[in-house]
Design a protein around this motif. Structure first.
Motif, mmCIF file in Angstrom:
data_model
loop_
_atom_site.group_PDB
_atom_site.id
_atom_site.type_symbol
_atom_site.label_atom_id
_atom_site.label_comp_id
_atom_site.label_asym_id
_atom_site.label_seq_id
_atom_site.Cartn_x
_atom_site.Cartn_y
_atom_site.Cartn_z
ATOM 1 N N TYR A 126 1.435 5.257 -0.001
ATOM 2 C CA TYR A 126 0.755 6.481 0.426
ATOM 3 C C TYR A 126 1.524 7.701 -0.073
ATOM 4 C CZ TYR A 126 -1.484 3.284 3.730
ATOM 5 O OH TYR A 126 -2.180 2.240 4.305
ATOM 6 N N HIS A 142 3.202 -1.303 4.070
ATOM 7 C CA HIS A 142 2.629 0.030 3.872
ATOM 8 C C HIS A 142 3.802 0.986 3.670
ATOM 9 C CE1 HIS A 142 -1.539 -1.014 5.165
ATOM 10 N NE2 HIS A 142 -0.869 -2.004 5.726
ATOM 11 N N LYS A 198 1.708 -7.694 4.815
ATOM 12 C CA LYS A 198 1.539 -6.601 3.849
ATOM 13 C C LYS A 198 2.427 -5.428 4.249
ATOM 14 C CE LYS A 198 -2.036 -8.987 2.261
ATOM 15 N NZ LYS A 198 -1.960 -10.105 3.206
ATOM 16 N N ILE A 223 -2.687 0.517 -4.276
ATOM 17 C CA ILE A 223 -2.264 -0.862 -3.997
ATOM 18 C C ILE A 223 -1.440 -1.373 -5.166
ATOM 19 C CG2 ILE A 223 -3.033 -3.225 -3.570
ATOM 20 C CD1 ILE A 223 -5.573 -2.102 -2.347
ATOM 21 N N SER A 258 -3.898 6.748 -1.580
ATOM 22 C CA SER A 258 -3.339 5.442 -1.275
ATOM 23 C C SER A 258 -3.598 4.507 -2.454
ATOM 24 C CB SER A 258 -3.978 4.863 -0.004
ATOM 25 O OG SER A 258 -3.570 3.536 0.194
ATOM 26 N N TYR A 302 0.875 -1.174 0.000
ATOM 27 C CA TYR A 302 0.000 0.000 0.000
ATOM 28 C C TYR A 302 0.909 1.221 0.000
ATOM 29 C CZ TYR A 302 -3.548 -3.391 1.416
ATOM 30 O OH TYR A 302 -4.394 -4.471 1.475
#
Length: 339
Positions: free
Chosen positions: A245, A325, A323, A252, A250, A243
């Motif tokens: 940012y 970020h 995952k 994916i 945001s 993800y």
């Protein structure tokens, strides 16, 4: 215990399905990137039926195959009905430049594959051998950068009768005809109900390619019953969900990583991978803890904790359970600062 000879009778060889590999030669090496860069061997495979295709294999796949064959056919196996003398695989190398190590291994790996494909038919039809030389969908999608070392290689089949067990047709992918089928063109295979058809390839979800009575062609899947299906495809590509940012947006992105799902990267390797993928140096790596709060990764210990916390969580096939970020390094708004 039976000791089969290392030569194959021509009559036995003729019984082999056309998709059996008879020679393999390393055409080149290519750099691939998992969490770290590594080199794969680009191998041209030739089959008994005259087909040629490329497969892409890492040294660790050679090593895994050799380990399985030693367990199954090596002299230490006391439960196998027969054993044979397996070729020697070049040993692991732990120090040195990766490209130089890969280049150095080429002659020895070519000799290994040549000797492996000259083993008795029972080994040639082994499922792990077939999967290793099978062209997976991943292999077929690759575009070779160069084929510097490609040159024709042939292998004669010796007319010597082996004293070991005879070839078992039942080890090959095959189907039984449920109905008579008469093709509408020369490309289609004719057969009668009850005949056993040896399968060569899957054309699509409705059509197969096979051979019966020395004739090869395509035919509808609905006319046959599968007795033994094709080996499961060997695809070592997994996906890491990220993800990203930026400002208030945001997005994916799933990143292809040629690593096992159980592997744990180092923080340095993970950061370098993300910098390459997002073309930015000023990024920070994070994960969400059990409470949903964003936690910044700063060390190998942090990465190990993230991977450990994700174990046991539901995950999609070929998708890492943890995952990432990816945020801007100086953006602290994503963190929960409420005590």
């Amino acid at each position: 215990m039976i000791q089969p000879q290392q030569l194959r009778a021509e009559s036995d060889f003729e019984q082999l399905p056309d998709d059996i590999p008879i020679s393999a030669n390393i055409a080149d090496i290519e750099e691939k990137r998992g969490f770290t860069s590594h080199f794969v061997f680009v191998i041209e495979v030739k089959t008994k039926g005259g087909a040629k295709y490329l497969i892409y294999r890492r040294y660790r796949q050679f090593y895994a195959l050799q380990t399985k064959l030693e367990e199954r056919f090596g002299p230490e196996n006391k439960t196998s009905p027969f054993t044979c003398s397996l070729p020697t695989l070049p040993a692991k190398v732990y120090m040195g430049v990766k490209k130089e190590i890969a280049e150095m291994r080429i002659p020895a790996l070519n000799a290994y594959m040549k000797n492996l494909l000259s083993l008795p038919i029972s080994v040639l039809m082994d499922e792990d051998v077939r999967i290793f030389f099978y062209q997976s969908s991943y292999d077929s999608e690759q575009v070779p950068q160069a084929l510097r070392r490609l040159r024709p290689h042939t292998r004669k089949v010796k007319s010597v009768s082996p004293q070991g067990p005879s070839f078992d047709n039942m080890a090959a992918p095959r189907a039984e005809a449920l109905f008579d089928f008469t093709g509408n063109s020369k490309l289609e295979l004719n057969f009668k109900a009850g005949e056993v058809i040896f399968l060569l390839s899957r054309i699509n979800k409705d059509w197969l390619e096979g051979t019966v009575r020395g004739t090869t062609g395509i035919f509808p899947l609905s006319f046959v019953k599968i007795l033994k299906d094709f080996p499961e495809e060997d695809d070592f590509t997994n996906w890491l969900r990220c993800y990203y940012y930026e400002e208030t947006i945001s997005t994916i992105k799933d990143i292809a990583v040629e690593e096992d799902l159980s592997s744990t990267p180092t923080f340095k390797d993970l950061l370098e991978l993300m910098r390459r993928e997002f073309q930015r140096e000023d990024i920070a790596l994070n994960y969400r803890d059990a409470g949903g709060d964003m936690v910044r990764l700063l060390s190998d210990e942090d990465v190990e904790l993230m991977v450990r916390q994700a174990r046991g969580l539901p995950s999609q096939k070929r998708l890492f359970p943890w995952k990432l970020h990816v945020t801007q390094k100086d953006d602290y708004r994503v963190y929960n600062t409420v005590p």
